[in-house]
Write a protein that holds these residues in place. Structure first.
Motif, PDB file in Angstrom:
ATOM      1  N   THR A  65      31.409  84.024  31.799  1.00  8.23           N
ATOM      2  CA  THR A  65      30.851  83.400  33.273  1.00  8.23           C
ATOM      3  C   THR A  65      29.963  84.296  33.639  1.00  8.23           C
ATOM      4  O   THR A  65      28.943  84.210  34.209  1.00  8.23           O
ATOM      5  N   TYR A  66      30.511  85.602  33.542  1.00  8.14           N
ATOM      6  CA  TYR A  66      29.835  86.756  34.495  1.00  8.14           C
ATOM      7  C   TYR A  66      28.401  87.161  33.634  1.00  8.14           C
ATOM      8  O   TYR A  66      27.415  87.472  34.284  1.00  8.14           O
ATOM      9  N   GLY A  67      28.385  86.739  32.354  1.00 11.94           N
ATOM     10  CA  GLY A  67      27.173  86.949  31.966  1.00 11.94           C
ATOM     11  C   GLY A  67      26.106  85.975  31.734  1.00 11.94           C
ATOM     12  O   GLY A  67      25.042  86.293  31.379  1.00 11.94           O
ATOM     13  N   GLN A  68      26.375  84.785  32.486  1.00 13.33           N
ATOM     14  CA  GLN A  68      25.519  83.984  32.566  1.00 13.33           C
ATOM     15  C   GLN A  68      24.729  84.108  33.874  1.00 13.33           C
ATOM     16  O   GLN A  68      25.224  85.006  34.935  1.00 13.33           O
ATOM     17  N   SER A  69      23.909  83.175  34.288  1.00 17.97           N
ATOM     18  CA  SER A  69      23.012  83.486  35.356  1.00 17.97           C
ATOM     19  C   SER A  69      23.834  83.260  36.907  1.00 17.97           C
ATOM     20  O   SER A  69      24.549  82.487  36.705  1.00 17.97           O
ATOM     21  N   ARG A  70      23.646  84.064  37.745  1.00 19.32           N
ATOM     22  CA  ARG A  70      24.517  83.866  39.164  1.00 19.32           C
ATOM     23  C   ARG A  70      23.506  83.013  39.916  1.00 19.32           C
ATOM     24  O   ARG A  70      23.857  82.753  40.909  1.00 19.32           O
ATOM     25  N   PHE A  71      22.292  82.781  39.519  1.00 24.01           N
ATOM     26  CA  PHE A  71      21.683  81.870  40.517  1.00 24.01           C
ATOM     27  C   PHE A  71      22.109  80.428  40.508  1.00 24.01           C
ATOM     28  O   PHE A  71      21.822  79.395  41.308  1.00 24.01           O
ATOM     29  N   LEU A  72      23.053  79.879  39.347  1.00 26.41           N
ATOM     30  CA  LEU A  72      23.337  78.657  39.259  1.00 26.41           C
ATOM     31  C   LEU A  72      24.505  78.691  40.078  1.00 26.41           C
ATOM     32  O   LEU A  72      25.626  79.453  40.342  1.00 26.41           O
ATOM     33  N   LEU A  73      24.873  77.658  41.174  1.00 26.44           N
ATOM     34  CA  LEU A  73      25.705  77.494  41.905  1.00 26.44           C
ATOM     35  C   LEU A  73      27.341  77.708  41.324  1.00 26.44           C
ATOM     36  O   LEU A  73      28.320  78.180  41.885  1.00 26.44           O
TER      37      LEU A  73
END
Length: 164
Positions: A65-73
């Motif tokens: 999850t950390y590797g995914q975009s943090r712009f997604l809520l």
């Protein structure tokens, strides 16, 4: 066919429901902020493994999850904690209604059983995912193909926990 008329008491009931929903959102936001501060405290204290495990077991936040975009809520820790606490408060209210209807005997016992089942499910999925990630790390090569880019940004506890 039944029609709902907007009488004075129905309007008061709708207003009370909206105010109750607003209060639940405020309480869930406060509890989410408090939970995230506890994780930050563990990170600053050097207890990285405990902080990672608590994040994984409570809200399902891990290396993937950390590797995914943090712009997604859905990938933001604060939003995940808000959803956790909001759903827990909604479940408590639902169990309270079931208790008032004499369907269940104890709210706390039912809440405890549901919480233990959820934590056990999260633990099983966390340990299965951690075993799979260990095997994947052994199979990957050291070269990832990306140039070393350094970004200067504000300290973030998630970077300290998950950045390799």
């Amino acid at each position: 066919m039944y029609l709902i008329s907007l009488t004075f008491w129905n309007c008061v009931l709708v207003l009370f429901a909206l105010l109750s929903l607003g209060a639940v959102v405020k309480v869930a936001t406060f509890l989410a902020t408090l939970s995230e501060r506890v994780i930050v405290l563990f990170t600053q204290s050097g207890m990285h493994q405990l902080a990672r495990t608590l994040l994984a077991l409570s809200v399902g936040y891990d290396q993937r999850t950390y590797g995914q975009s943090r712009f997604l809520l859905r990938n933001q820790v604060h939003i995940r904690f808000q959803m956790l606490w909001g759903s827990l408060l909604a479940l408590t209210a639902f169990l309270g209604l079931l208790r008032a209807a004499h369907v269940i005997n104890s709210i706390s016992l039912s809440l405890l059983v549901i919480s233990v089942a959820l934590i056990a499910l999260r633990m099983a999925s966390y340990f299965i995912a951690s075993r799979q990630s260990i095997h994947q790390v052994k199979e990957q090569s050291a070269f990832t193909g990306r140039p070393n880019q350094h970004f200067i940004r504000q300290w973030d506890y998630l970077d300290e926990l998950f950045a390799a």
